[in-house]
Design a protein around this motif. Structure first.
Motif, PDB file in Angstrom:
ATOM      1  N   HIS A   1      18.286  -1.096   6.016  1.00 55.84           N
ATOM      2  CA  HIS A   1      18.242   0.119   5.188  1.00 55.84           C
ATOM      3  C   HIS A   1      18.256  -0.308   3.722  1.00 55.84           C
ATOM      4  O   HIS A   1      18.821  -1.351   3.372  1.00 55.84           O
ATOM      5  CB  HIS A   1      19.469   0.977   5.488  1.00 55.84           C
ATOM      6  CG  HIS A   1      19.428   2.335   4.874  1.00 55.84           C
ATOM      7  ND1 HIS A   1      19.867   2.582   3.597  1.00 55.84           N
ATOM      8  CD2 HIS A   1      18.988   3.520   5.360  1.00 55.84           C
ATOM      9  CE1 HIS A   1      19.711   3.874   3.327  1.00 55.84           C
ATOM     10  NE2 HIS A   1      19.181   4.462   4.382  1.00 55.84           N
TER      11      HIS A   1
ATOM     12  N   ASN B   1      17.072   2.493  11.678  1.00 63.47           N
ATOM     13  CA  ASN B   1      16.946   3.932  11.460  1.00 63.47           C
ATOM     14  C   ASN B   1      15.525   4.456  11.650  1.00 63.47           C
ATOM     15  O   ASN B   1      15.326   5.658  11.760  1.00 63.47           O
ATOM     16  CB  ASN B   1      17.461   4.311  10.065  1.00 63.47           C
ATOM     17  CG  ASN B   1      16.955   3.386   8.993  1.00 63.47           C
ATOM     18  OD1 ASN B   1      17.133   2.172   9.078  1.00 63.47           O
ATOM     19  ND2 ASN B   1      16.310   3.940   7.990  1.00 63.47           N
TER      20      ASN B   1
ATOM     21  N   ASP C   1      25.455  -2.845   9.462  1.00 56.87           N
ATOM     22  CA  ASP C   1      25.281  -1.440   9.103  1.00 56.87           C
ATOM     23  C   ASP C   1      25.112  -0.701  10.431  1.00 56.87           C
ATOM     24  O   ASP C   1      24.073  -0.810  11.083  1.00 56.87           O
ATOM     25  CB  ASP C   1      24.038  -1.314   8.214  1.00 56.87           C
ATOM     26  CG  ASP C   1      23.721   0.127   7.853  1.00 56.87           C
ATOM     27  OD1 ASP C   1      24.325   1.043   8.454  1.00 56.87           O
ATOM     28  OD2 ASP C   1      22.862   0.330   6.981  1.00 56.87           O
TER      29      ASP C   1
ATOM     30  N   ALA D   1      25.441   2.625  10.866  1.00 55.60           N
ATOM     31  CA  ALA D   1      25.334   4.073  10.613  1.00 55.60           C
ATOM     32  C   ALA D   1      24.629   4.789  11.766  1.00 55.60           C
ATOM     33  O   ALA D   1      24.959   5.918  12.090  1.00 55.60           O
ATOM     34  CB  ALA D   1      24.584   4.321   9.305  1.00 55.60           C
TER      35      ALA D   1
HETATM   36  C1  LIG Z   1      20.949   2.581   8.791  1.00 50.57           C
HETATM   37  C2  LIG Z   1      21.450   3.427   7.664  1.00 50.57           C
HETATM   38  N1  LIG Z   1      22.259   2.888   6.747  1.00 50.57           N
HETATM   39  C3  LIG Z   1      22.745   3.602   5.730  1.00 50.57           C
HETATM   40  C4  LIG Z   1      22.410   4.918   5.565  1.00 50.57           C
HETATM   41  C5  LIG Z   1      22.979   5.689   4.400  1.00 50.57           C
HETATM   42  O1  LIG Z   1      24.018   6.512   4.887  1.00 50.57           O
HETATM   43  P1  LIG Z   1      24.733   7.594   3.947  1.00 50.57           P
HETATM   44  O2  LIG Z   1      23.804   8.755   3.899  1.00 50.57           O
HETATM   45  O3  LIG Z   1      26.010   7.915   4.679  1.00 50.57           O
HETATM   46  O4  LIG Z   1      24.986   6.968   2.638  1.00 50.57           O
HETATM   47  C6  LIG Z   1      21.556   5.526   6.485  1.00 50.57           C
HETATM   48  C7  LIG Z   1      21.146   6.933   6.298  1.00 50.57           C
HETATM   49  O5  LIG Z   1      19.993   7.252   6.226  1.00 50.57           O
HETATM   50  C8  LIG Z   1      21.062   4.764   7.575  1.00 50.57           C
HETATM   51  O6  LIG Z   1      20.245   5.283   8.463  1.00 50.57           O
END
Ligand SMILES: Cc1ncc(COP(=O)(O)O)c(C=O)c1O
Length: 387
Positions: free
Chosen positions: A103, A155, A180, A182
């Motif tokens: 990301h 993502n 990461d 997320a």
């Molecule tokens: C893999 C990944 N990392 C980081 C983020 C950023 O997250 P946040 O919106 O909580 O800052 C996202 C969001 O799109 C993501 O998909």
């Protein structure tokens, strides 16, 4: 009243779970104490944060709740992890390793180490499925390497990385491993001890919690340098009055997943597979991006033959989906993830990301399939405009 679109963009964000909202409401109204205050109002807020910390620790298999530090989201958690761990290990001139498909929040944090702290950074490439080979990580290490950052799940194309195998390379060398996570935590796929990671970034709005809140898992015993200083909140690692209502909502959203109070990943995967089968059968030449099995259960990234994904989505206002990652949308540049797996510029522009989640119904899938198939067939019959 307008009918809301069929929402197939859960990798961009998810709707807030009603139970998380209800848990938050008192902290937006009557329970407004500052958790640092030494009176009963403050203690109520502090207790609520402690509960949420435990709920997060349980979700990701952390040893204890003190390993969780709340941040404003995964972007901030990534910055705290990468800058904080690297600078604690070596103030200048170190080396870090990451991948070509991270990301932008991770890539930007790594770039800050390069631009401002004399670091070098190696971005390891991925295979056609978007997976990094652990042997390539091993080959990228130097005697100066202090940190490796590899995302758990991508993502855009959903591919899951082999973190346990990477940890077997980094841990004996004393190199910090950050991930990461997320996108993966909401699927209940993240177990920090099993994977052997030292740091993991989380985001509430990807798992039916509120926006503007996230967390960093920091393995007990690992020292990192704070990036936002001031008050002593979050053990001095993240100064500033905590967002109590959002933290409470994040905790409840996590607990619902831990307690299996929400539909399972099998439920999600079944619907994703149904949509995938229907689209592949009806639109010849369509290809699926990402790993066939080792990918997020709700991710469906498709490259359509000779069709501009943005054009297709413009013609279907009844579907909310993405042409790639929401972060790249609007920049005009092809996604760095899609180019890293070998797609041409045209194939990247023909790529649609549909993301399914626990709120997606069979009716959503069938209606979305019909709309996409009908519009794709129309576009395939329409000759491209002369340049
Ligand atoms: C893999 C990944 N990392 C980081 C983020 C950023 O997250 P946040 O919106 O909580 O800052 C996202 C969001 O799109 C993501 O998909």
């Amino acid at each position: 009243m307008n009918t809301p679109p069929i929402y197939l963009d859960h990798q961009a964000t998810t709707p807030l779970d009603q139970r998380a909202l209800e848990a938050m409401l008192p902290f937006l109204t009557s329970e407004y104490g500052n958790p640092s205050s030494p009176h009963s109002c403050g203690r109520t807020a502090a207790r609520a944060i402690r509960t949420a910390r435990q709920q997060l620790a349980q979700l990701i298999g952390a040893k204890n709740e003190m390993e969780i530090v709340f941040t404003s989201g995964a972007t901030e958690a990534n910055h705290l992890a990468i800058l904080g761990a690297a600078l604690a290990a070596r103030p200048t001139g170190g080396h870090i390793v990451t991948t070509a498909i991270e990301h932008k929040a991770v890539l930007a944090a790594c770039q800050r180490l390069v631009d401002h702290h004399g670091y070098t950074c190696t971005r390891v490439g991925v295979d056609a499925y978007g997976r990094v080979r652990p042997t390539d990580i091993a080959a990228a290490l130097t005697p100066n390497t202090v940190l490796v950052s590899v995302m758990h799940a991508n993502n855009e194309i959903g591919s899951l990385q082999q973190l346990a195998a990477i940890a077997e390379i980094t841990t004996p060398r004393g190199i910090v491993l950050h991930t990461d996570a997320a996108q993966s935590a909401g699927c209940g796929l993240l177990d920090v001890l099993d994977l052997g990671v030292d740091l993991a970034s989380l985001s509430a709005h990807k798992l039916h919690g509120p926006k503007g809140i996230g967390a960093l898992y920091i393995r007990s015993g690992l020292h990192i340098t704070a990036q936002q200083t001031g008050g002593a909140q979050e053990r001095g690692l993240r100064a500033g009055t905590p967002n109590v209502p959002a933290i409470v909502g994040f905790g409840v959203a996590a607990q619902l997943i831990t307690n299996h109070a929400v539909p399972s990943t099998t439920f999600i995967r079944t619907r994703r597979d149904r949509l995938e089968c229907r689209l592949l059968a009806a639109i010849p030449g369509t290809t699926v991006n990402g790993h066939p099995h080792q990918r997020l259960p709700g991710n469906l990234s498709l490259s359509l033959p000779g069709i501009e994904a943005a054009d297709l989505l413009d013609r279907i206002p009844g579907i909310a989906a993405s042409t790639g990652s929401a972060c790249n949308t609007g920049s005009g540049e092809p996604s760095h993830v899609l180019t890293a797996i070998g797609l041409t510029r045209d194939q990247a522009r023909a790529t649609l990301r549909l993301s399914i989640d626990r709120t997606t119904t069979d009716t959503d899938i069938d209606q979305a399939a019909e709309l996409i198939i009908h519009t794709a067939h129309t576009l395939m019959r329409t000759p491209p405009k002369a340049a």
